[in-house]
Design a protein around this motif. Structure first.
Motif, PDB file in Angstrom:
ATOM      1  N   PRO A  12      44.044  41.078  27.685  1.00  0.00           N
ATOM      2  CA  PRO A  12      42.699  40.711  27.589  1.00  0.00           C
ATOM      3  C   PRO A  12      41.976  40.136  27.582  1.00  0.00           C
ATOM      4  CG  PRO A  12      43.264  41.320  25.169  1.00  0.00           C
ATOM      5  CD  PRO A  12      44.571  40.675  26.171  1.00  0.00           C
ATOM      6  N   GLU A  13      42.225  38.785  28.111  1.00  0.00           N
ATOM      7  CA  GLU A  13      41.725  37.525  28.714  1.00  0.00           C
ATOM      8  C   GLU A  13      41.701  37.724  30.076  1.00  0.00           C
ATOM      9  OE1 GLU A  13      40.367  35.378  27.188  1.00  0.00           O
ATOM     10  OE2 GLU A  13      40.607  36.455  25.464  1.00  0.00           O
ATOM     11  N   HIS A  14      42.822  38.769  31.481  1.00  0.00           N
ATOM     12  CA  HIS A  14      42.731  38.482  32.737  1.00  0.00           C
ATOM     13  C   HIS A  14      41.012  39.320  32.931  1.00  0.00           C
ATOM     14  CE1 HIS A  14      46.658  38.232  32.779  1.00  0.00           C
ATOM     15  NE2 HIS A  14      46.890  39.829  32.447  1.00  0.00           N
ATOM     16  N   ASN A  15      40.546  38.783  34.419  1.00  0.00           N
ATOM     17  CA  ASN A  15      39.403  38.474  34.453  1.00  0.00           C
ATOM     18  C   ASN A  15      39.065  39.354  35.430  1.00  0.00           C
ATOM     19  OD1 ASN A  15      37.620  38.508  36.964  1.00  0.00           O
ATOM     20  ND2 ASN A  15      36.578  36.756  35.199  1.00  0.00           N
ATOM     21  N   ILE A  16      39.000  40.862  35.623  1.00  0.00           N
ATOM     22  CA  ILE A  16      39.572  41.933  37.003  1.00  0.00           C
ATOM     23  C   ILE A  16      37.943  42.857  37.248  1.00  0.00           C
ATOM     24  CG2 ILE A  16      40.825  44.090  37.078  1.00  0.00           C
ATOM     25  CD1 ILE A  16      41.781  43.089  34.438  1.00  0.00           C
ATOM     26  N   THR A  17      38.212  42.345  38.999  1.00  0.00           N
ATOM     27  CA  THR A  17      37.331  43.574  39.714  1.00  0.00           C
ATOM     28  C   THR A  17      38.351  44.102  40.103  1.00  0.00           C
ATOM     29  OG1 THR A  17      35.651  40.627  39.902  1.00  0.00           O
ATOM     30  CG2 THR A  17      35.438  42.612  41.533  1.00  0.00           C
ATOM     31  N   VAL A  18      36.887  45.539  40.025  1.00  0.00           N
ATOM     32  CA  VAL A  18      37.128  46.896  40.612  1.00  0.00           C
ATOM     33  C   VAL A  18      36.528  46.435  42.357  1.00  0.00           C
ATOM     34  CG1 VAL A  18      38.096  49.332  41.034  1.00  0.00           C
ATOM     35  CG2 VAL A  18      38.443  47.684  39.022  1.00  0.00           C
TER      36      VAL A  18
ATOM     37  N   SER B  33      36.086  47.532  23.518  1.00  0.00           N
ATOM     38  CA  SER B  33      35.395  47.752  25.150  1.00  0.00           C
ATOM     39  C   SER B  33      36.002  46.192  26.031  1.00  0.00           C
ATOM     40  CB  SER B  33      34.030  47.658  25.180  1.00  0.00           C
ATOM     41  OG  SER B  33      33.900  47.033  26.358  1.00  0.00           O
ATOM     42  N   GLY B  34      36.585  47.185  27.117  1.00  0.00           N
ATOM     43  CA  GLY B  34      36.996  46.480  28.763  1.00  0.00           C
ATOM     44  C   GLY B  34      35.956  45.591  29.760  1.00  0.00           C
ATOM     45  N   GLU B  35      34.977  46.119  29.085  1.00  0.00           N
ATOM     46  CA  GLU B  35      33.817  45.741  30.311  1.00  0.00           C
ATOM     47  C   GLU B  35      33.889  44.406  30.068  1.00  0.00           C
ATOM     48  OE1 GLU B  35      29.817  47.404  32.371  1.00  0.00           O
ATOM     49  OE2 GLU B  35      30.679  48.529  30.837  1.00  0.00           O
TER      50      GLU B  35
ATOM     51  N   ARG C   8      35.651  44.752  35.760  1.00  0.00           N
ATOM     52  CA  ARG C   8      33.791  45.043  36.221  1.00  0.00           C
ATOM     53  C   ARG C   8      33.793  45.891  37.506  1.00  0.00           C
ATOM     54  NH1 ARG C   8      36.006  40.689  37.302  1.00  0.00           N
ATOM     55  NH2 ARG C   8      34.937  40.000  34.958  1.00  0.00           N
ATOM     56  N   TYR C   9      34.000  47.100  37.743  1.00  0.00           N
ATOM     57  CA  TYR C   9      33.433  47.614  39.234  1.00  0.00           C
ATOM     58  C   TYR C   9      32.512  46.938  40.125  1.00  0.00           C
ATOM     59  CZ  TYR C   9      36.781  50.509  36.674  1.00  0.00           C
ATOM     60  OH  TYR C   9      38.248  51.313  36.548  1.00  0.00           O
ATOM     61  N   LYS C  10      32.906  47.286  40.960  1.00  0.00           N
ATOM     62  CA  LYS C  10      32.080  46.777  42.545  1.00  0.00           C
ATOM     63  C   LYS C  10      32.228  48.176  43.727  1.00  0.00           C
ATOM     64  CE  LYS C  10      29.841  43.202  44.932  1.00  0.00           C
ATOM     65  NZ  LYS C  10      30.278  41.407  45.305  1.00  0.00           N
ATOM     66  N   PHE C  11      30.488  48.776  43.340  1.00  0.00           N
ATOM     67  CA  PHE C  11      30.735  49.807  44.500  1.00  0.00           C
ATOM     68  C   PHE C  11      29.790  49.203  45.725  1.00  0.00           C
ATOM     69  CE2 PHE C  11      30.998  51.796  40.196  1.00  0.00           C
ATOM     70  CZ  PHE C  11      32.478  52.498  40.273  1.00  0.00           C
ATOM     71  N   SER C  12      30.256  50.670  46.675  1.00  0.00           N
ATOM     72  CA  SER C  12      29.892  51.083  47.869  1.00  0.00           C
ATOM     73  C   SER C  12      30.517  49.039  48.815  1.00  0.00           C
ATOM     74  CB  SER C  12      28.177  50.313  47.842  1.00  0.00           C
ATOM     75  OG  SER C  12      27.986  51.951  47.425  1.00  0.00           O
ATOM     76  N   THR C  13      31.860  49.028  48.753  1.00  0.00           N
ATOM     77  CA  THR C  13      31.573  47.001  49.046  1.00  0.00           C
ATOM     78  C   THR C  13      32.797  46.855  48.968  1.00  0.00           C
ATOM     79  OG1 THR C  13      30.438  46.000  47.241  1.00  0.00           O
ATOM     80  CG2 THR C  13      32.275  45.108  47.778  1.00  0.00           C
ATOM     81  N   TRP C  14      33.993  46.245  50.401  1.00  0.00           N
ATOM     82  CA  TRP C  14      35.497  46.265  50.369  1.00  0.00           C
ATOM     83  C   TRP C  14      35.269  45.005  51.562  1.00  0.00           C
ATOM     84  CZ3 TRP C  14      31.074  49.180  52.775  1.00  0.00           C
ATOM     85  CH2 TRP C  14      31.083  49.105  53.795  1.00  0.00           C
TER      86      TRP C  14
END
Length: 426
Positions: A26-32, A128-130, A140-146
């Protein structure tokens, strides 16, 4: 050791891997990242098979996904007048080995939503995992981004994003489909594209208004001339249409691959001129459709799916092609192995990725095996060939060959078991 991880792509694979990674630590910092403005809720009917079923069970998501499954009772082979020549039922064994129609048929958008929601909140515990902010543990999710550029050294990866910002990560995962931008960034544009091996088959998908005679049996019609048409409704309010055409035409290739929808529609309408059966209905639906999608079918054959601290996952790494029925499953087993190796090697990213590259290979090779005659059997050229295949399938249906085969075949494809990773606590 907690990692700062970037996942590129929020289809099936990205949220699945994010869920597994978060649960393992759970300590991982993850961006999608996702180039579309949100989670895409559209898409064709997909299924879970072989290793995908027990993995979803272990994640506690199989029952949740099952509630969204399309209730389809099999597939029939029909002629131009709609007469059935063969029919194969669904396997209701609740196990991974499935018939031509899986018990776990689900719309792509529904499965993505299940995995997306699970990544942000564990359905079993309600935890919660957010992530609260960009630097906090969680997802966290970041949309309209690549990503537009990747540069790496021994300790991390610098990623330049489409909004002009630059971030540094311990690990980058490309889960961005068969035309993967990530694959092209790390291996080079030309080499990355060459890894996609075409089957010279082009497929289109869209929906049309459902009619009273559209029931819970899918139908497949051999048109001849290297073409096939399928329709399926299940218990849904619309009817799905699938067009599949086999051709060596470079003109068709150029008109379909990564082209505007109107260009793709025009080439499929031309290919299916005079197709018979319900084509006039489907042609009207094609012209009016707002959910039309088309692409080239093929497989990604990458000698390696890791370079430095960047790894490929799902179709980006090992697209099996829809004709195998294994695309979703190979995405799940890849995510399982990658999450497992990262947990096992406790923050040693290079060693974990090396193990992932080697240990996932048997699953990729097995998933990419094409059944005898595929895709030819679905895209027959001559009328004589169509007659023979209907006769043969009629015989198989009569002796219930599908039930015999799927009763004796092992649940795990090729007899390969899911690897155990107790370190992930899944």
């Amino acid at each position: 050791m907690p990692l700062k991880v970037l996942i590129i792509g929020a289809g099936v694979c990205g949220p699945a891997f994010a869920t597994m990674l978060r649960r393992s630590d759970p300590e991982h910092n993850i961006t999608v990242l996702e180039r579309h403005p949100g989670i895409r809720h559209n898409g064709l009917q997909i299924d879970l098979r072989a290793w995908g079923v027990p993995i979803m069970k272990r994640l506690g998501l199989l029952d949740i996904a099952s509630k969204r499954c399309v209730h389809e009772n099999g597939i029939a082979i029909v002629d131009s007048k709609g007469r059935k020549h063969a029919e194969f039922g669904v396997n209701k064994s609740h196990t991974g080995q499935q018939s031509f129609t899986s018990e776990f048929e689900i719309m792509r958008g529904d499965l993505v939503e299940v995995l997306y929601e699970a990544s942000l909140k564990d359905p079993k515990t309600g935890v919660s995992g957010e992530a609260e902010n960009e630097d906090a543990p969680g997802i966290r999710y970041k949309f309209s981004t690549w990503p537009t550029a990747l540069t790496q050294d021994e300790k991390g990866v610098h990623v330049t994003l489409s909004d002009g910002t630059t971030k540094r990560y311990d690990l980058v995962i490309g889960a961005d489909g068969q035309w993967s931008r990530t694959r092209r960034l790390i291996f080079g544009e030309e080499e990355g594209l060459k890894m996609f091996k075409r089957l010279n088959v082009y497929a289109a998908y869209y929906t049309v208004p459902r009619e009273p005679e559209d029931d819970d049996i899918a139908r497949f019609y051999h048109v001849g001339g290297g073409r096939g048409i399928a329709m399926r409704s299940g218990d849904r309010p619309e009817t799905q249409v699938y067009l599949m055409a086999r051709t060596n035409s470079e003109e068709v290739q150029r008109a379909v691959e990564r082209q505007p929808v109107e260009t793709q529609k025009a080439v499929f309408e031309k290919l299916y001129e005079g197709a018979g059966w319900q084509w006039e209905r489907f042609r009207k639906g094609l012209r009016e459709s707002t959910d039309f999608y088309a692409d080239s079918l093929g497989q990604v054959k990458a000698p390696h799916i890791v370079k430095g601290r960047v790894a490929l996952l799902g179709d980006a790494a090992s697209c099996a092609s829809p004709v195998t029925g294994m695309g979703t499953t190979v995405s799940l087993i890849g995510s399982w192995v990658l999450a497992g190796e990262l947990a096992r090697h406790k923050g040693d990213v290079p060693t974990a990725l090396e193990a992932y590259d080697a240990n996932v290979r048997p699953y990729i090779d097995e998933a990419q095996k094409l059944m005898l005659g595929v895709p030819w059997v679905m895209t027959i050229d001559s009328n004589w060939g169509v007659f023979l295949i209907r006769l043969l399938l009629s015989f198989f249906s009569f002796i219930k060959l599908d039930k015999i085969l799927f009763a004796i075949l092992p649940e795990d494809k090729g007899g390969i078991k899911i690897p155990e990773y107790p370190e992930t606590n899944m």
